[in-house]
Motif scaffolding. Structure first.
Motif, PDB file in Angstrom:
ATOM      1  N   GLY A 121      -8.932  12.800  10.629  1.00 13.65           N
ATOM      2  CA  GLY A 121     -10.247  12.812   9.996  1.00 13.65           C
ATOM      3  C   GLY A 121     -11.020  14.085  10.261  1.00 13.65           C
ATOM      4  O   GLY A 121     -12.133  14.066  10.802  1.00 13.65           O
ATOM      5  N   THR A 122     -10.446  15.199   9.884  1.00 13.62           N
ATOM      6  CA  THR A 122     -10.997  16.512  10.221  1.00 13.62           C
ATOM      7  C   THR A 122     -12.199  16.906   9.378  1.00 13.62           C
ATOM      8  O   THR A 122     -12.985  17.759   9.778  1.00 13.62           O
ATOM      9  N   THR A 123     -12.346  16.324   8.205  1.00 15.83           N
ATOM     10  CA  THR A 123     -13.475  16.615   7.332  1.00 15.83           C
ATOM     11  C   THR A 123     -14.029  15.309   6.789  1.00 15.83           C
ATOM     12  O   THR A 123     -13.393  14.253   6.893  1.00 15.83           O
ATOM     13  N   GLU A 124     -15.203  15.389   6.192  1.00 11.71           N
ATOM     14  CA  GLU A 124     -15.792  14.202   5.602  1.00 11.71           C
ATOM     15  C   GLU A 124     -14.913  13.650   4.492  1.00 11.71           C
ATOM     16  O   GLU A 124     -14.744  12.430   4.351  1.00 11.71           O
ATOM     17  N   ALA A 125     -14.323  14.559   3.705  1.00  8.56           N
ATOM     18  CA  ALA A 125     -13.440  14.121   2.620  1.00  8.56           C
ATOM     19  C   ALA A 125     -12.195  13.439   3.167  1.00  8.56           C
ATOM     20  O   ALA A 125     -11.746  12.407   2.643  1.00  8.56           O
ATOM     21  N   ALA A 126     -11.624  14.016   4.240  1.00 11.53           N
ATOM     22  CA  ALA A 126     -10.432  13.425   4.838  1.00 11.53           C
ATOM     23  C   ALA A 126     -10.746  12.045   5.415  1.00 11.53           C
ATOM     24  O   ALA A 126      -9.982  11.091   5.242  1.00 11.53           O
ATOM     25  N   TYR A 127     -11.873  11.944   6.093  1.00 12.27           N
ATOM     26  CA  TYR A 127     -12.296  10.659   6.656  1.00 12.27           C
ATOM     27  C   TYR A 127     -12.473   9.612   5.565  1.00 12.27           C
ATOM     28  O   TYR A 127     -11.996   8.482   5.680  1.00 12.27           O
ATOM     29  N   SER A 128     -13.133   9.970   4.474  1.00 14.80           N
ATOM     30  CA  SER A 128     -13.362   9.031   3.384  1.00 14.80           C
ATOM     31  C   SER A 128     -12.046   8.568   2.760  1.00 14.80           C
ATOM     32  O   SER A 128     -11.874   7.383   2.441  1.00 14.80           O
ATOM     33  N   ALA A 129     -11.115   9.516   2.606  1.00 20.42           N
ATOM     34  CA  ALA A 129      -9.818   9.162   2.025  1.00 20.42           C
ATOM     35  C   ALA A 129      -9.051   8.216   2.941  1.00 20.42           C
ATOM     36  O   ALA A 129      -8.398   7.262   2.477  1.00 20.42           O
ATOM     37  N   ILE A 130      -9.101   8.460   4.249  1.00 19.19           N
ATOM     38  CA  ILE A 130      -8.413   7.591   5.210  1.00 19.19           C
ATOM     39  C   ILE A 130      -9.024   6.195   5.192  1.00 19.19           C
ATOM     40  O   ILE A 130      -8.315   5.175   5.200  1.00 19.19           O
ATOM     41  N   LEU A 131     -10.353   6.139   5.155  1.00 21.23           N
ATOM     42  CA  LEU A 131     -11.026   4.842   5.116  1.00 21.23           C
ATOM     43  C   LEU A 131     -10.642   4.070   3.853  1.00 21.23           C
ATOM     44  O   LEU A 131     -10.356   2.867   3.918  1.00 21.23           O
ATOM     45  N   LYS A 132     -10.603   4.756   2.737  1.00 15.38           N
ATOM     46  CA  LYS A 132     -10.229   4.124   1.474  1.00 15.38           C
ATOM     47  C   LYS A 132      -8.792   3.608   1.527  1.00 15.38           C
ATOM     48  O   LYS A 132      -8.494   2.495   1.069  1.00 15.38           O
ATOM     49  N   ARG A 133      -7.904   4.391   2.128  1.00  8.25           N
ATOM     50  CA  ARG A 133      -6.491   4.016   2.195  1.00  8.25           C
ATOM     51  C   ARG A 133      -6.286   2.765   3.045  1.00  8.25           C
ATOM     52  O   ARG A 133      -5.457   1.903   2.716  1.00  8.25           O
ATOM     53  N   THR A 164      -8.790   0.474   4.045  1.00 10.83           N
ATOM     54  CA  THR A 164      -9.686  -0.662   3.802  1.00 10.83           C
ATOM     55  C   THR A 164      -9.894  -0.951   2.321  1.00 10.83           C
ATOM     56  O   THR A 164     -10.432  -2.010   1.977  1.00 10.83           O
ATOM     57  N   GLY A 165      -9.515   0.011   1.485  1.00  9.66           N
ATOM     58  CA  GLY A 165      -9.746  -0.152   0.053  1.00  9.66           C
ATOM     59  C   GLY A 165     -11.163   0.166  -0.367  1.00  9.66           C
ATOM     60  O   GLY A 165     -11.542  -0.072  -1.523  1.00  9.66           O
ATOM     61  N   LYS A 166     -11.957   0.753   0.553  1.00  8.06           N
ATOM     62  CA  LYS A 166     -13.354   1.009   0.240  1.00  8.06           C
ATOM     63  C   LYS A 166     -13.786   2.393   0.719  1.00  8.06           C
ATOM     64  O   LYS A 166     -13.298   2.897   1.736  1.00  8.06           O
ATOM     65  N   THR A 167     -14.701   2.992  -0.008  1.00  4.88           N
ATOM     66  CA  THR A 167     -15.362   4.208   0.430  1.00  4.88           C
ATOM     67  C   THR A 167     -16.409   3.834   1.480  1.00  4.88           C
ATOM     68  O   THR A 167     -16.748   2.647   1.637  1.00  4.88           O
ATOM     69  N   PRO A 168     -16.980   4.801   2.205  1.00  6.99           N
ATOM     70  CA  PRO A 168     -18.045   4.461   3.160  1.00  6.99           C
ATOM     71  C   PRO A 168     -19.200   3.699   2.518  1.00  6.99           C
ATOM     72  O   PRO A 168     -19.716   2.738   3.095  1.00  6.99           O
ATOM     73  N   ALA A 169     -19.608   4.110   1.310  1.00  2.97           N
ATOM     74  CA  ALA A 169     -20.717   3.419   0.644  1.00  2.97           C
ATOM     75  C   ALA A 169     -20.332   1.995   0.254  1.00  2.97           C
ATOM     76  O   ALA A 169     -21.126   1.056   0.416  1.00  2.97           O
ATOM     77  N   GLU A 170     -19.125   1.840  -0.237  1.00  3.27           N
ATOM     78  CA  GLU A 170     -18.660   0.505  -0.612  1.00  3.27           C
ATOM     79  C   GLU A 170     -18.520  -0.396   0.605  1.00  3.27           C
ATOM     80  O   GLU A 170     -18.829  -1.600   0.547  1.00  3.27           O
TER      81      GLU A 170
END
Length: 435
Positions: free
Chosen positions: A405-417, A419-425
């Motif tokens: 999770g080196t960047t915000e984009a990387a973190y968001s992609a990992i979370l989506k992968r 949990t199936g959800k973005t941080p906002a979702e």
């Protein structure tokens, strides 16, 4: 929850993100006004010694320090005291006490070496032109606790007498060292170590009975973490419960304007720390108990902190809500392992007081603004994920984001992968979740 102090665990854990592992090496120019360090000067070019002479001096002192390390490992008190100024009985007594304390820890490896020298005019005026003040690194590994060597720094002053280096000060430049963390449990009064399994508790010798109690509670806390955290952890940890607030850290409140009491903190130790690396791979942690609260500890508080000990070595990139939410999740699950205890009051408070205003997953600013709310929201987020995907998938998420999770984009992609959800979702889903 039946116990009114249960919510302390949420406050205590701020240390991991706020101060744990954040050991900063400071030059005397950075020292607080009025401190001892204000009389010292940052090291600069010497006009009295050539580079070759300084290198020779450092080599000679390193040899002396090497002999002291060997003396500790071999139990040779005479060898340890050989370089201590015999004209100073108080210094000799302190060093003798230090030797006895060090022997109790059972180091598998120990090494002392000079790191950098310091111009200390007042010490030079006191002891003469040969005075050599230096920051000394102590690299050590406690058998059965540390998977790799860790290190701390010391401030020593030597003088040249009869072609030999003699230790004349063991704390005169302490203020120039790490603001937090360099004073260790063996640096004060006589200690006692209590071992239960892989848990080692260090207390003052006069408080041996307290150490036995904390060791029992700590071992139960380790067992609770291992029940509720699916990734492997051997349960090895050093718990420090000394009376002196200077041991390992000096900050026992946190938060902006709230003055929250921190009951305990997990202090992370990093490989190569204090040698120019602000952070390297995490080697392990110490759990340090607030001296003011050391006689009144709850098991679930230690469960929270031990969850950090178990998870921090995985990687440093975990978002704060996940690190603290997981520790709260394990803590609350351990509370409800006992059929006579419940976290229902905490659950009700979170759902009615903290969730309605939740707009994002808690970050550092949220924890600083209102720690109790941020911990509650983080816990409920992990509770939601445990309900939807299970703790094993949470562990997989943790391991992935901790490393990648080196960047915000990387973190968001990992979370989506995972949990199936973005941080906002995820935030929106958590607010709807009733448990």
């Amino acid at each position: 929850m039946k116990h009114p102090r249960r919510l302390l665990a949420a406050v205590a854990a701020l240390a991991l993100a706020g101060t744990a592992g954040a050991v900063v090496v400071t030059r005397s120019g950075d020292a607080p006004a009025g401190s001892t360090a204000s009389a010292l000067q940052a090291p600069g070019p010497s006009h009295e010694l050539s580079d070759a002479e300084k290198k020779s001096r450092q080599h000679e002192v390193d040899l002396l320090l090497g002999k002291r390390a060997t003396a500790v490992l071999k139990g040779d008190l005479h060898g340890f005291l050989a370089a201590v100024d015999p004209k100073q009985p108080k210094l000799v007594a302190r060093q003798k006490l230090l030797f006895g304390n060090l022997r109790k820890f059972g180091f598998s490896t120990l090494k002392y070496f000079t790191a950098d020298d310091w111009a200390a005019p007042k010490l030079a005026e006191k002891y003469g032109p040969s005075t050599y003040s230096t920051r000394v690194m102590m690299r050590y590994q406690i058998a059965g606790v540390d998977p790799k060597p860790v290190q701390t720094d010391l401030g020593y002053t030597f003088v040249r007498r009869d072609n030999l280096w003699v230790l004349v000060e063991d704390g005169a430049i302490d203020e120039t060292l790490s603001r937090d963390g360099h004073r260790q449990p063996w640096d004060f009064q006589e200690v006692a170590l209590v071992r239960r399994g892989k848990v080692v508790v260090v207390v003052a010798q006069r408080e041996l009975a307290l150490g036995t109690t904390i060791a029992r509670v700590s071992q139960d806390a380790v067992a609770a973490v291992r029940r509720h955290w699916p990734r492997g952890w051997d349960g090895a940890v050093l718990v420090v419960a000394m009376p002196e607030p200077q041991v390992m850290a000096t900050l026992w409140t946190s938060g902006s304007g709230r003055g929250w009491t921190i009951a305990a903190k997990a202090v992370t130790l990093y490989e190569g720390e204090q040698l120019g690396k602000p952070s390297g791979p995490a080697v392990g942690s110490r759990i340090v108990i607030n001296p003011a609260l050391r006689k009144d500890l709850d098991e679930d508080l230690l469960v929270h902190e031990m969850t950090h000990v178990a998870t921090v070595p995985i990687g440093p990139l975990v978002p704060l809500w996940l690190a603290e939410g997981l520790a709260e999740y394990v803590r609350c699950r351990s509370v409800e392992d006992d059929p006579e205890w419940t976290v229902d009051p905490y659950r009700k408070t979170v759902k009615t007081k903290y969730l309605p205003g939740m707009k994002t997953l808690p970050d550092r600013a949220a924890f600083d603004a209102n720690g109790e709310r941020a911990y509650g929201q983080s816990w409920w987020t992990v509770e939601y994920l445990a309900d939807r995907v299970g703790i094993k998938k949470i562990a997989a998420l943790y391991a992935d984001v901790a490393v990648h999770g080196t960047t915000e984009a990387a973190y968001s992609a990992i979370l989506k992968r995972h949990t199936g959800k973005t941080p906002a979702e995820l935030t929106a889903a958590v607010k709807r979740f009733r448990g």
